[in-house]
Scaffold this motif. Structure first.
Motif, short mmCIF file in Angstrom:
data_model
loop_
_atom_site.label_atom_id
_atom_site.label_comp_id
_atom_site.label_asym_id
_atom_site.label_seq_id
_atom_site.Cartn_x
_atom_site.Cartn_y
_atom_site.Cartn_z
N LEU A 38 -53.46 -17.23 -2.19
CA LEU A 38 -52.95 -18.24 -1.26
C LEU A 38 -51.43 -18.22 -1.20
CD1 LEU A 38 -55.33 -21.23 -2.07
CD2 LEU A 38 -55.41 -19.74 -0.08
N ALA A 39 -50.79 -18.11 -2.36
CA ALA A 39 -49.33 -18.12 -2.41
C ALA A 39 -48.75 -16.90 -1.69
CB ALA A 39 -48.86 -18.15 -3.86
N GLN A 40 -49.45 -15.76 -1.79
CA GLN A 40 -48.97 -14.54 -1.15
C GLN A 40 -49.26 -14.52 0.35
OE1 GLN A 40 -47.43 -11.57 -2.53
NE2 GLN A 40 -46.97 -13.02 -4.15
N GLU A 46 -52.07 -20.95 9.62
CA GLU A 46 -50.91 -20.43 10.34
C GLU A 46 -50.90 -18.91 10.29
OE1 GLU A 46 -47.30 -22.11 8.94
OE2 GLU A 46 -47.92 -24.19 9.29
N PRO A 47 -50.60 -18.26 11.41
CA PRO A 47 -50.52 -16.79 11.38
C PRO A 47 -49.46 -16.33 10.39
CG PRO A 47 -50.49 -17.63 13.64
CD PRO A 47 -50.32 -18.82 12.75
N PRO A 48 -49.73 -15.30 9.62
CA PRO A 48 -48.74 -14.82 8.65
C PRO A 48 -47.47 -14.32 9.35
CG PRO A 48 -50.91 -13.87 8.23
CD PRO A 48 -50.99 -14.54 9.56
N THR A 49 -46.34 -14.61 8.77
CA THR A 49 -45.06 -14.13 9.30
C THR A 49 -44.87 -12.66 8.92
OG1 THR A 49 -43.84 -14.74 7.30
CG2 THR A 49 -44.10 -16.44 9.00
N PRO A 50 -43.92 -11.96 9.57
CA PRO A 50 -43.64 -10.58 9.17
C PRO A 50 -43.29 -10.46 7.69
CG PRO A 50 -42.66 -11.01 11.31
CD PRO A 50 -43.19 -12.32 10.81
N ASP A 51 -42.54 -11.42 7.15
CA ASP A 51 -42.20 -11.36 5.73
C ASP A 51 -43.45 -11.44 4.85
OD1 ASP A 51 -39.52 -11.12 6.24
OD2 ASP A 51 -39.05 -13.23 5.93
N VAL A 52 -44.39 -12.30 5.24
CA VAL A 52 -45.63 -12.42 4.48
C VAL A 52 -46.42 -11.11 4.54
CG1 VAL A 52 -47.91 -13.52 4.49
CG2 VAL A 52 -45.85 -14.93 4.66
N ILE A 53 -46.50 -10.51 5.73
CA ILE A 53 -47.24 -9.26 5.89
C ILE A 53 -46.63 -8.16 5.03
CG2 ILE A 53 -47.80 -7.42 7.52
CD1 ILE A 53 -49.54 -9.88 7.81
N LEU A 54 -45.30 -8.05 5.05
CA LEU A 54 -44.66 -6.99 4.27
C LEU A 54 -44.79 -7.24 2.78
CD1 LEU A 54 -41.45 -6.31 6.41
CD2 LEU A 54 -43.52 -4.92 6.25
N SER A 56 -47.30 -8.80 1.34
CA SER A 56 -48.69 -8.48 1.03
C SER A 56 -48.91 -6.97 1.03
CB SER A 56 -49.62 -9.15 2.05
OG SER A 56 -50.96 -8.74 1.88
N ALA A 57 -48.29 -6.26 1.95
CA ALA A 57 -48.44 -4.81 2.03
C ALA A 57 -47.90 -4.14 0.78
CB ALA A 57 -47.73 -4.27 3.27
N LYS A 58 -46.74 -4.57 0.32
CA LYS A 58 -46.14 -3.96 -0.86
C LYS A 58 -46.98 -4.23 -2.11
CE LYS A 58 -41.45 -4.06 1.02
NZ LYS A 58 -40.10 -4.66 0.97
N THR A 110 -41.46 -1.49 7.03
CA THR A 110 -41.50 -2.09 8.36
C THR A 110 -42.93 -2.40 8.76
OG1 THR A 110 -41.75 0.01 9.54
CG2 THR A 110 -39.48 -0.69 8.99
N LEU A 111 -43.09 -3.19 9.83
CA LEU A 111 -44.43 -3.49 10.34
C LEU A 111 -45.11 -2.22 10.88
CD1 LEU A 111 -43.86 -6.90 12.17
CD2 LEU A 111 -44.89 -6.50 9.92
N GLU A 112 -44.30 -1.27 11.38
CA GLU A 112 -44.86 0.00 11.84
C GLU A 112 -45.43 0.78 10.65
OE1 GLU A 112 -41.92 -1.21 12.79
OE2 GLU A 112 -42.58 -1.77 14.82
N ASP A 113 -44.72 0.75 9.53
CA ASP A 113 -45.25 1.38 8.32
C ASP A 113 -46.58 0.73 7.93
OD1 ASP A 113 -42.99 2.97 8.14
OD2 ASP A 113 -41.99 1.68 6.68
N ASN A 114 -46.62 -0.59 8.07
CA ASN A 114 -47.85 -1.30 7.69
C ASN A 114 -49.01 -0.94 8.61
OD1 ASN A 114 -49.29 -3.47 6.17
ND2 ASN A 114 -49.36 -4.40 8.21
N ASP A 115 -48.73 -0.69 9.89
CA ASP A 115 -49.81 -0.31 10.80
C ASP A 115 -50.49 0.98 10.32
OD1 ASP A 115 -49.36 -2.47 12.42
OD2 ASP A 115 -48.09 -1.39 13.85
N HIS A 116 -49.68 1.94 9.89
CA HIS A 116 -50.25 3.19 9.36
C HIS A 116 -51.01 2.91 8.07
CE1 HIS A 116 -50.68 7.27 7.91
NE2 HIS A 116 -49.98 6.97 6.82
N PHE A 117 -50.46 2.05 7.24
CA PHE A 117 -51.08 1.73 5.95
C PHE A 117 -52.44 1.07 6.14
CE2 PHE A 117 -51.38 -1.34 2.29
CZ PHE A 117 -51.70 -0.39 1.34
N VAL A 118 -52.53 0.11 7.07
CA VAL A 118 -53.82 -0.59 7.25
C VAL A 118 -54.88 0.34 7.82
CG1 VAL A 118 -52.77 -2.87 7.46
CG2 VAL A 118 -53.19 -1.53 9.51
#
Length: 388
Positions: A38-40, A46-54, A56-58, A110-118
């Motif tokens: 939940l903390a992460q 609420e939709p996750p912000t870009p900071d939250v997505i990055l 979580s990705a890391k 970046t979010l583009e990096d995350n798109d490849h990762f997901v």
């Protein structure tokens, strides 16, 4: 150059360079808790912000290879004759391949990096979907070469880890999906964002809603197999709420209800053939009770209970009391059950007779966060009436 390449690939485990595996094994996986997820994951609803997505990705990129590496090492530690079984080899190489692919992805910035990762992450989830039935086949074939206690310990560790890997992967996939759908309303998200959800975690999960969904699915299975099915009656504190992962509760309830539906229906049909017992099939009753610290779910059925000689084995892997033809076998494998997958699909919808992994896996799911348990109480020979 050629000599260097041979040196790096000469020592490998299931195709993974030893050096890469060793570096991952030097790290320790971090415990997964609901509060941490939940903390992460941002604020509920609420939709996750870009900071939250990055963030979580890391975390996901760092954590999954560590856990996958430990599973590769676990498979490598199996006795040689067991580890060379084709089904077990298939799973071991799948874990190794997933570990190598994720380890080679560049750091996500970046979010583009995350798109490849997901995309890679979704492939991992899809590729690992059949791990449990494949493992079950392998260990059924290798039962004579490995002590049953050691098999249980191996599978407990392997499947417990699999749950953690899927939680991490599916949480990040869910966060990314809801973030994308919030930025692009034309894009349909496979994950529904609710006012109380953070990824796959629901801070106000309604067990009754999950149970109704599971009941409808199992009822359809039962009707397809037996051309009849008992009703499910929900009672008690049906408005209870708790924090949890709905898909986990759905899995557990589906497994428990499959057992209850099959036993109740078979007992009713046997009584009707003998011209005794109730005129109509007795409902399955699910009672919910809520306290400030937990929610309890009790399932009562009219299946006649579990034979005393079977009670000690109900949490053993691959133990089932159903033959591939449907009648009781009271066997953990061997001549009565020659194909566990065939037994699971004994009719067009015959998953009522599962792999024999339903109860042990349900207990692992419920106990994963250390806050829940599964208890089975059998009244052998007692056939509950509708008014009991």
């Amino acid at each position: 150059m050629a000599s260097s390449l041979r040196q790096t690939t000469r020592f490998a485990v299931f195709g993974v360079p030893m050096g890469m595996l060793t570096r991952a094994l030097e790290q320790t996986p971090r415990p997964i808790t609901l509060p941490y997820l939940l903390a992460q994951g941002g604020r509920p609803g609420e939709p996750p912000t870009p900071d939250v997505i990055l963030r979580s990705a890391k975390y996901t990129q760092q954590e999954l290879p560590v856990r996958l590496a430990r599973r590769v090492r676990q498979f490598y530690s199996l006795p040689f004759i067991v580890g060379t079984n084709p089904y077990i080899q298939e799973v071991a190489r799948l874990y190794a391949s997933s570990f190598e692919h994720l380890s080679e992805i560049k750091p996500i910035e970046t979010l583009e990096d995350n798109d490849h990762f997901v995309n890679e992450l979704q492939k991992l989830v899809d590729d690992h979907a059949e791990v449990v039935p494949t493992l079950s086949r392998g260990f059924m074939e290798c039962g004579e070469y490995m002590d049953s206690v050691k098999i249980t310990n191996f599978l407990n560790a392997a499947l417990h880890s699999r749950i953690g890997i899927r939680i991490i992967a599916e949480q990040h996939l869910a966060l990314t999906a809801t973030a994308k759908s919030s930025r692009n309303t034309d894009e349909m998200s496979p994950v529904r964002l609710t006012p109380t959800s953070v990824g796959i975690v629901d801070t106000e999960m309604a067990p009754a809603d999950v149970i109704r969904q599971s009941s409808e699915y199992v009822r359809a299975l039962c009707e397809a197999t037996f051309e009849m099915a008992p009703e499910v009656v929900l009672e008690g504190q049906v408005d209870a709420r708790t924090m949890g992962i709905p898909v986990h509760l759905d899995y557990v309830m589906t497994e428990l209800l499959k057992n209850a539906f099959r036993a109740t229906t078979e007992t009713f049909l046997a009584a009707r053939q003998a011209k005794k017992g109730p005129a109509t099939i007795t409902p399955i009753t699910v009672t919910l009770a809520s306290t400030p610290s937990h929610v309890s779910v009790r399932i009562r059925d009219a299946g006649g209970g579990i034979p005393p000689e079977s009670m000690a084995h109900i949490f053993d892997y691959a133990y089932t009391t159903v033959k591939s033809g449907g009648e009781d076998a009271n066997s953990a494998g061997g001549e009565d059950i020659t194909d566990v997958s065939a037994g699971a699909m004994q009719s067009s919808m015959g998953t009522l007779a599962g792999l024999g992994y339903g109860l042990p896996l349900s207990r692992l799911y419920l106990g994963y966060f250390g806050m829940s348990s599964l208890d089975i109480v059998s009244l052998w020979g007692h056939v509950r009436k509708a008014h009991d």
